[in-house]
Design an enzyme around this catalytic site. Sequence first.
Site, PDB file in Angstrom:
ATOM      1  N   TYR A 261      10.133 -11.028   0.257  1.00  0.00           N
ATOM      2  CA  TYR A 261       9.810 -10.487   1.587  1.00  0.00           C
ATOM      3  C   TYR A 261       9.517 -11.648   2.532  1.00  0.00           C
ATOM      4  O   TYR A 261      10.074 -11.730   3.624  1.00  0.00           O
ATOM      5  CB  TYR A 261       8.600  -9.549   1.503  1.00  0.00           C
ATOM      6  CG  TYR A 261       7.859  -9.402   2.814  1.00  0.00           C
ATOM      7  CD1 TYR A 261       6.720 -10.157   3.068  1.00  0.00           C
ATOM      8  CD2 TYR A 261       8.319  -8.539   3.793  1.00  0.00           C
ATOM      9  CE1 TYR A 261       6.048 -10.047   4.279  1.00  0.00           C
ATOM     10  CE2 TYR A 261       7.648  -8.415   5.008  1.00  0.00           C
ATOM     11  CZ  TYR A 261       6.518  -9.179   5.241  1.00  0.00           C
ATOM     12  OH  TYR A 261       5.861  -9.072   6.447  1.00  0.00           O
TER      13      TYR A 261
ATOM     14  N   SER B 261       6.133 -13.168  10.604  1.00  0.00           N
ATOM     15  CA  SER B 261       4.866 -12.982   9.894  1.00  0.00           C
ATOM     16  C   SER B 261       4.213 -14.323   9.584  1.00  0.00           C
ATOM     17  O   SER B 261       4.896 -15.331   9.358  1.00  0.00           O
ATOM     18  CB  SER B 261       5.132 -12.249   8.564  1.00  0.00           C
ATOM     19  OG  SER B 261       4.018 -12.322   7.724  1.00  0.00           O
TER      20      SER B 261
ATOM     21  N   LYS C 109      11.596 -13.250   6.110  1.00  0.00           N
ATOM     22  CA  LYS C 109      11.041 -13.605   7.422  1.00  0.00           C
ATOM     23  C   LYS C 109      11.365 -15.066   7.741  1.00  0.00           C
ATOM     24  O   LYS C 109      11.796 -15.418   8.837  1.00  0.00           O
ATOM     25  CB  LYS C 109       9.524 -13.391   7.435  1.00  0.00           C
ATOM     26  CG  LYS C 109       9.076 -11.941   7.262  1.00  0.00           C
ATOM     27  CD  LYS C 109       9.606 -11.041   8.374  1.00  0.00           C
ATOM     28  CE  LYS C 109       9.008  -9.647   8.280  1.00  0.00           C
ATOM     29  NZ  LYS C 109       9.578  -8.727   9.297  1.00  0.00           N
TER      30      LYS C 109
HETATM   31  C1  WQD Z   1      -5.273  -8.670   2.476  1.00  0.00           C
HETATM   32  C2  WQD Z   1      -6.434  -9.132   1.600  1.00  0.00           C
HETATM   33  C3  WQD Z   1      -5.843  -9.318  -0.724  1.00  0.00           C
HETATM   34  C4  WQD Z   1      -5.149  -4.999  -1.274  1.00  0.00           C
HETATM   35  C5  WQD Z   1       0.752  -9.064   3.605  1.00  0.00           C
HETATM   36  C6  WQD Z   1       1.998  -9.776   4.072  1.00  0.00           C
HETATM   37  C7  WQD Z   1       1.966  -9.890   5.583  1.00  0.00           C
HETATM   38  C8  WQD Z   1       1.907  -8.516   6.171  1.00  0.00           C
HETATM   39  C9  WQD Z   1       0.634  -7.813   5.664  1.00  0.00           C
HETATM   40  C10 WQD Z   1       3.388  -6.606   5.916  1.00  0.00           C
HETATM   41  C11 WQD Z   1      -6.019 -10.151   0.547  1.00  0.00           C
HETATM   42  C12 WQD Z   1      -6.873  -8.224  -0.516  1.00  0.00           C
HETATM   43  C13 WQD Z   1      -5.409  -6.256  -0.756  1.00  0.00           C
HETATM   44  C14 WQD Z   1      -6.054  -4.429  -2.197  1.00  0.00           C
HETATM   45  C15 WQD Z   1      -7.442  -6.372  -2.042  1.00  0.00           C
HETATM   46  N1  WQD Z   1       3.124  -7.850   5.879  1.00  0.00           N
HETATM   47  N2  WQD Z   1      -6.544  -6.919  -1.130  1.00  0.00           N
HETATM   48  N3  WQD Z   1      -7.183  -5.135  -2.555  1.00  0.00           N
HETATM   49  O1  WQD Z   1      -1.262  -9.943   1.520  1.00  0.00           O
HETATM   50  O2  WQD Z   1      -2.642 -10.779   3.518  1.00  0.00           O
HETATM   51  O3  WQD Z   1      -0.375  -9.836   3.926  1.00  0.00           O
HETATM   52  O4  WQD Z   1       0.665  -7.792   4.224  1.00  0.00           O
HETATM   53  O5  WQD Z   1       2.952  -5.761   6.629  1.00  0.00           O
HETATM   54  O6  WQD Z   1       3.149 -10.526   6.024  1.00  0.00           O
HETATM   55  O7  WQD Z   1       2.004 -11.089   3.538  1.00  0.00           O
HETATM   56  O8  WQD Z   1      -2.219  -8.321   3.225  1.00  0.00           O
HETATM   57  O9  WQD Z   1      -3.602  -6.277   3.062  1.00  0.00           O
HETATM   58  O10 WQD Z   1      -2.165  -6.937   1.069  1.00  0.00           O
HETATM   59  O11 WQD Z   1      -4.201  -8.271   1.614  1.00  0.00           O
HETATM   60  O12 WQD Z   1      -8.477  -6.992  -2.372  1.00  0.00           O
HETATM   61  O13 WQD Z   1      -5.877  -3.269  -2.711  1.00  0.00           O
HETATM   62  O14 WQD Z   1      -6.922  -8.012   0.885  1.00  0.00           O
HETATM   63  O15 WQD Z   1      -6.116 -10.069  -1.901  1.00  0.00           O
HETATM   64  O16 WQD Z   1      -7.112 -11.052   0.357  1.00  0.00           O
HETATM   65  P1  WQD Z   1      -1.664  -9.807   2.947  1.00  0.00           P
HETATM   66  P2  WQD Z   1      -3.016  -7.364   2.218  1.00  0.00           P
END
Ligand code: WQD
Length: 353
Positions: A162, A137, A166
């Site tokens: 998590y 990741s 990785k």
């Molecule tokens: C994306 C953007 C949040 C939820 C993580 C892991 C990665 C992979 C994907 C697992 C960010 C914003 C999010 C919400 C929001 N692993 N957000 N409201 O954190 O980039 O990556 O998940 O599958 O390894 O690190 O993904 O989709 O949680 O967040 O505003 O309800 O959306 O702040 O900017 P992330 P995400």
Amino acid sequence: MSRTLSADETCVLVTGGAGFIGSHTVVELLERGYQVVIVDDLSNSSPVAVDRIKTIVGPEAAQNLTFYEANVLDRDALERIFSAHRIDRVIHFAGFKAVGESVQKPLEYYHNNIENTLVLCDVMRQHGCKSIIFSSSATVYGDPDALPLTEESPKKPATNPYGWTKWMIEQILTDFHTADPEWNVVLLRYFNPIGAHPSGLIGEDPKGIPNNLVPYVAQTAIGKRDTVHVFGGDYDTPDGTGVRDYIHVCDLATGHVAALAWMNGKTGVEIFNLGTGTGTSVLEIIRAFSAACGHEIPYVIEDRRAGDVTANYADCTKAREMMGWEAKFDIDDMCRDSWNWQSKNPDGYATAQ
Ligand code: WQD
């Protein structure tokens, strides 16, 4: 040295193959003539996903698929699988993956994700299989010093267990190769996988309240959630919201097929970023999803989420030049396919049970 094999001579074990990325990868493998064995304990997936894979690929290709409901920690189960099949390659997806949950349950995350990899690799080598693709990741890059991120960008301390799993598994597999140069390791660093197979038969089906943005937006679009909570509107980005490199899950799946072909007959350790090279903000995602579903999606901007980085997106030159792979789908494609899946499966696979 892993033997050079044609696709139809190759048997691929896909751990976590009933999951979101795993199921889409299995479809691509079967459609290219690979023999596929799935091992999945269904703790974060459904047997319906396996049935739907067979529906998508059709009865002939489905004959090349074998499914075992088992946990990768279960050494006896793995022994039975490796004794029943000549496994040539392994794609290792199986692992817990919720960032927030990992902070609450570090012991479970380290035990499951690290130990299942150690058991898997021990059984692999006992059966003469040393070719593995690992589902890593972009989280291993932490908060980037510079963008876009290349494979030479420094790994940073993770901000959650998590991410550490990785980080550590990349190191474990690298050390295996150092100790035994016959190991053939590809580390695929995914950015943000979203979307669904265009058939709408398989897609992302998180249990409980989605941790990730797009499944939450999709559930808001069908009325299952009241409003999208935007975590932060004051980042140093064009519209103040977080920027990520979203990649269609089908592009991610073809990236695994490209990696299998590239690693054929090789040994060593190779890292590839799998992204699009384009950064997209939270508000841009919400707008694109509104266009895909045909109505506005309510949202409210709130405080930042602890552990989030401002922005990350990939430089995918290496995958393009070495594997001949690059992402084909754009954000509108991803939102269209995600909406198609969600609207056809309001309760994910539970709808079908
Ligand atoms: C994306 C953007 C949040 C939820 C993580 C892991 C990665 C992979 C994907 C697992 C960010 C914003 C999010 C919400 C929001 N692993 N957000 N409201 O954190 O980039 O990556 O998940 O599958 O390894 O690190 O993904 O989709 O949680 O967040 O505003 O309800 O959306 O702040 O900017 P992330 P995400």
